[in-house]
Design an enzyme around this catalytic site. Structure first.
Site, PDB file in Angstrom:
ATOM      1  N   ASN A  49      36.140  32.306  36.738  1.00  0.00           N
ATOM      2  CA  ASN A  49      35.078  33.844  37.180  1.00  0.00           C
ATOM      3  C   ASN A  49      33.254  32.595  36.502  1.00  0.00           C
ATOM      4  OD1 ASN A  49      37.073  34.545  38.143  1.00  0.00           O
ATOM      5  ND2 ASN A  49      36.895  36.449  36.510  1.00  0.00           N
TER       6      ASN A  49
ATOM      7  N   TYR B  31      28.503  44.111  46.237  1.00  0.00           N
ATOM      8  CA  TYR B  31      28.661  42.417  46.272  1.00  0.00           C
ATOM      9  C   TYR B  31      29.750  41.922  47.450  1.00  0.00           C
ATOM     10  CZ  TYR B  31      28.518  42.296  40.668  1.00  0.00           C
ATOM     11  OH  TYR B  31      28.214  41.472  39.961  1.00  0.00           O
TER      12      TYR B  31
ATOM     13  N   GLU C 295      36.287  34.113  41.166  1.00  0.00           N
ATOM     14  CA  GLU C 295      35.224  34.993  41.455  1.00  0.00           C
ATOM     15  C   GLU C 295      33.366  33.962  41.331  1.00  0.00           C
ATOM     16  OE1 GLU C 295      35.028  39.296  39.150  1.00  0.00           O
ATOM     17  OE2 GLU C 295      37.001  38.458  38.930  1.00  0.00           O
TER      18      GLU C 295
ATOM     19  N   HIS D 200      43.616  43.841  35.048  1.00  0.00           N
ATOM     20  CA  HIS D 200      42.077  43.352  35.447  1.00  0.00           C
ATOM     21  C   HIS D 200      41.766  44.698  34.974  1.00  0.00           C
ATOM     22  CE1 HIS D 200      39.448  41.840  38.393  1.00  0.00           C
ATOM     23  NE2 HIS D 200      38.302  42.541  37.224  1.00  0.00           N
TER      24      HIS D 200
ATOM     25  N   SER E 283      31.203  48.936  40.297  1.00  0.00           N
ATOM     26  CA  SER E 283      31.282  48.041  39.273  1.00  0.00           C
ATOM     27  C   SER E 283      31.538  48.928  37.799  1.00  0.00           C
ATOM     28  CB  SER E 283      30.553  47.353  39.196  1.00  0.00           C
ATOM     29  OG  SER E 283      29.665  46.801  38.125  1.00  0.00           O
TER      30      SER E 283
ATOM     31  N   ASN F 179      42.883  38.920  34.046  1.00  0.00           N
ATOM     32  CA  ASN F 179      41.825  38.623  34.472  1.00  0.00           C
ATOM     33  C   ASN F 179      40.472  38.934  33.085  1.00  0.00           C
ATOM     34  OD1 ASN F 179      39.750  38.445  36.490  1.00  0.00           O
ATOM     35  ND2 ASN F 179      38.980  40.343  35.220  1.00  0.00           N
ATOM     36  N   GLU F 180      39.669  37.601  32.935  1.00  0.00           N
ATOM     37  CA  GLU F 180      38.858  37.968  31.925  1.00  0.00           C
ATOM     38  C   GLU F 180      39.043  38.006  30.633  1.00  0.00           C
ATOM     39  OE1 GLU F 180      35.846  39.594  33.568  1.00  0.00           O
ATOM     40  OE2 GLU F 180      34.928  37.946  35.176  1.00  0.00           O
TER      41      GLU F 180
HETATM   42  C1  BGP Z   1      34.208  40.698  35.926  1.00  0.00           C
HETATM   43  C2  BGP Z   1      35.189  41.381  36.999  1.00  0.00           C
HETATM   44  C3  BGP Z   1      35.127  42.125  37.937  1.00  0.00           C
HETATM   45  C4  BGP Z   1      34.155  42.487  38.578  1.00  0.00           C
HETATM   46  C5  BGP Z   1      32.965  41.368  38.284  1.00  0.00           C
HETATM   47  C6  BGP Z   1      31.300  41.331  38.187  1.00  0.00           C
HETATM   48  O1  BGP Z   1      33.816  40.725  34.910  1.00  0.00           O
HETATM   49  O2  BGP Z   1      36.620  41.212  37.019  1.00  0.00           O
HETATM   50  O3  BGP Z   1      36.407  43.202  38.275  1.00  0.00           O
HETATM   51  O4  BGP Z   1      33.700  43.550  37.829  1.00  0.00           O
HETATM   52  O5  BGP Z   1      33.245  40.967  37.206  1.00  0.00           O
HETATM   53  O6  BGP Z   1      30.699  42.094  37.271  1.00  0.00           O
HETATM   54  P1  BGP Z   1      29.888  43.729  37.261  1.00  0.00           P
HETATM   55  O7  BGP Z   1      30.626  44.984  38.433  1.00  0.00           O
HETATM   56  O8  BGP Z   1      29.785  43.980  36.412  1.00  0.00           O
HETATM   57  O9  BGP Z   1      28.700  43.356  38.165  1.00  0.00           O
END
Ligand code: BGP
Length: 477
Positions: free
Chosen positions: A297, A437, A375, A116, A428, A159-160
């Site tokens: 997500n 969040y 997510e 991640h 974040s 993840n992503e």
């Molecule tokens: C996704 C990630 C998370 C989390 C979330 C919220 O991209 O998998 O780890 O951070 O987004 O995003 P952000 O923290 O940029 O608001």
């Protein structure tokens, strides 16, 4: 009519090692690229994060109390292999055994992600996933984890893959902070997809009993003017960059003709050439039907108009609404003058985009098997009042997205669970501790946890499977 979710649905919370654990310099953990990158570029650090490394029993107890029956956790690669490969760190291995044991004790199924965003520093310095050696190191790390952590039933490779590439090579907000390099972006996506495919094959060939999949962030892209051909094309090209390229790799096992035509167009405009061999495609093809699930997500959608000017991306990291800009030469420009609510960080809130995205996966990639929404949630500058947060906006956001999921299930999509981002507040990546969040408020000075109104609402949801209004909630405050 109140919408509902199926009986066997998972109501989960999501976390990630680097954002939650803290404890970055103890018990033999190796460095990751983010350690110095935050020091050099941001106003916050990965310490203390949410001190999950020490407080996970508290978070898991709270989770059980609030009806949560699934948790997304990631393993920090550099806790297991401090440099990414070679010597194993026994303290890191022990930590995750304890963590998984506690999950099961609390009847909370851990969905475990191997990567991640936190590539070990040494591998990052050698080119991260632009370097094909990293693929082999990742597969070896995955193999070790499969052998060691037999108590894990659900594995996610990455993840992503999309946003990692964006952050590293497009908007430059993730280490190494390179901007507007679309060649590197696609090459990194491709190598990560290869690493995913090799890992899935290894898992299946070894005959492990659990399930394995990948988590993709899939923001839906719409044309600003739905009748304008150029805007339609802008939406398609944006979709290729963020969604279609990696979805093709996952489920088609190759990049479709339309995808590659789009990639060529983007690289013709922005420079670059991709290295994709026939052997690579053979590997992707071999793995395409072996994904047990897709994690989606989803936070937002974008509206695109055609754009041929100079590429420029401005990231709004402080939550000053209106501060964002995103325009890529020959691809398109994100438009904010649409009648759609948006968060302080300029994320356009559009639950129907989640419905559309799920139905697109069902239509275009019918071998997807099943989907978890891994997510979804609302980043907000929470006000801590009376030992809680009256986060009706968050409840409303989640409610609307769950309704979209309920609709998609009714229309034949196989969606089996929802993990709110995030379980408790975490920091974040590129926006710090101010963008919260969680269902559980974290006082980052004392590390105390306080259930927000949304936690009480989520508990009711998990109990009744009915997606009710915040106003119907009976709660102690
Ligand atoms: C996704 C990630 C998370 C989390 C979330 C919220 O991209 O998998 O780890 O951070 O987004 O995003 P952000 O923290 O940029 O608001």
């Amino acid at each position: 009519m109140v919408k509902t979710l199926p009986n066997d649905f998972i109501f989960g919370g999501a976390t990630a090692a680097y954002q939650a654990e803290g404890a970055t310099q103890i018990d033999g953990k190796g460095r990751v690229a983010w350690d110095s990158y935050l020091e050099e570029n941001y106003w916050y650090r990965a310490e203390p994060a949410s001190d999950f490394y020490h407080r996970y029993p508290i978070d898991l107890k709270l989770s059980e109390d609030f009806g949560i029956n699934g948790i997304r956790i990631s393993i920090a690669w550099s806790r297991i292999f401090p440099t990414g490969f070679g010597e194993v760190n026994p303290k890191g291995v022990a930590f995750y055994h304890h963590l998984f044991e506690e999950c099961h004790k609390r009847h909370i199924e851990p969905f475990v992600t191997l990567h991640h965003f936190d590539t070990p520093e040494k591998l990052h310095k050698n080119g991260d996933f632009l370097n094909r050696d990293t693929i082999d190191h990742f597969v070896a790390y995955a193999k070790f984890c499969f052998e060691e952590f037999k108590e894990v039933n659900y594995w996610t490779t990455f993840n992503e893959i999309g946003p990692i590439g964006d952050g590293q090579y497009l908007n430059g907000k993730f280490p190494p902070g390179i901007t507007y390099d679309l060649e590197k972006l696609f090459q990194s996506h491709h190598h990560m997809m290869l690493a995913h495919a090799k890992t899935v094959l290894l898992y299946k060939e070894a005959g492990y009993q659990g399930e394995i999949g990948v988590v993709h962030a899939l923001p839906t892209k719409y044309p600003y003017n739905p009748n304008d051909k150029a805007d339609q094309r802008a939406a398609e090209l944006e979709d290729i960059i963020h969604n279609k390229f990696i979805l093709d790799a996952t489920f088609l096992g190759h990049y479709s003709k339309e995808t590659m035509a789009g990639v060529r167009h983007i690289l013709d405009n922005n420079g670059g050439h991709l290295d994709i061999s026939d052997d690579d495609i053979t590997i992707l093809t071999a793995a395409k039907d072996s994904n047990d699930f897709l994690g989606i997500n989803y936070y937002m959608s974008d509206w695109m108009s055609a754009f041929d000017g100079e590429t420029e991306i401005v990231h709004n990291s402080k939550g000053n609404k209106g501060g964002s800009k995103y325009q890529i030469n020959g691809v398109g420009q994100r438009r904010f003058d649409v009648n759609i609510p948006r968060s302080d960080w300029d994320w356009l809130i559009y639950p129907k985009g989640l419905y559309d995205q799920i139905m697109r996966v069902k239509r275009d990639y019918p071998n997807y098997k099943k989907i978890y929404i891994t997510e979804n949630g609302l980043g907000y500058k929470d006000q801590f009042i009376n030992q809680t947060v009256y986060d009706d906006e968050r409840i409303d956001y989640v409610k609307q997205h769950l309704e979209a999921i309920s609709d998609a299930i009714k229309d034949g999509a196989n969606v089996k669970g929802y993990f709110i981002w995030s379980l408790m507040d975490v920091f974040s990546w590129s926006n710090g501790y101010e963008k919260r969040y969680g269902l559980f408020y974290v006082d980052f000075n004392t590390q105390e946890r306080f259930p927000k109104k949304s936690a009480y609402w989520f508990k009711e949801l998990a109990k009744s499977h009915q997606i009710l209004d915040a106003s119907s909630l009976n709660w102690p405050k």
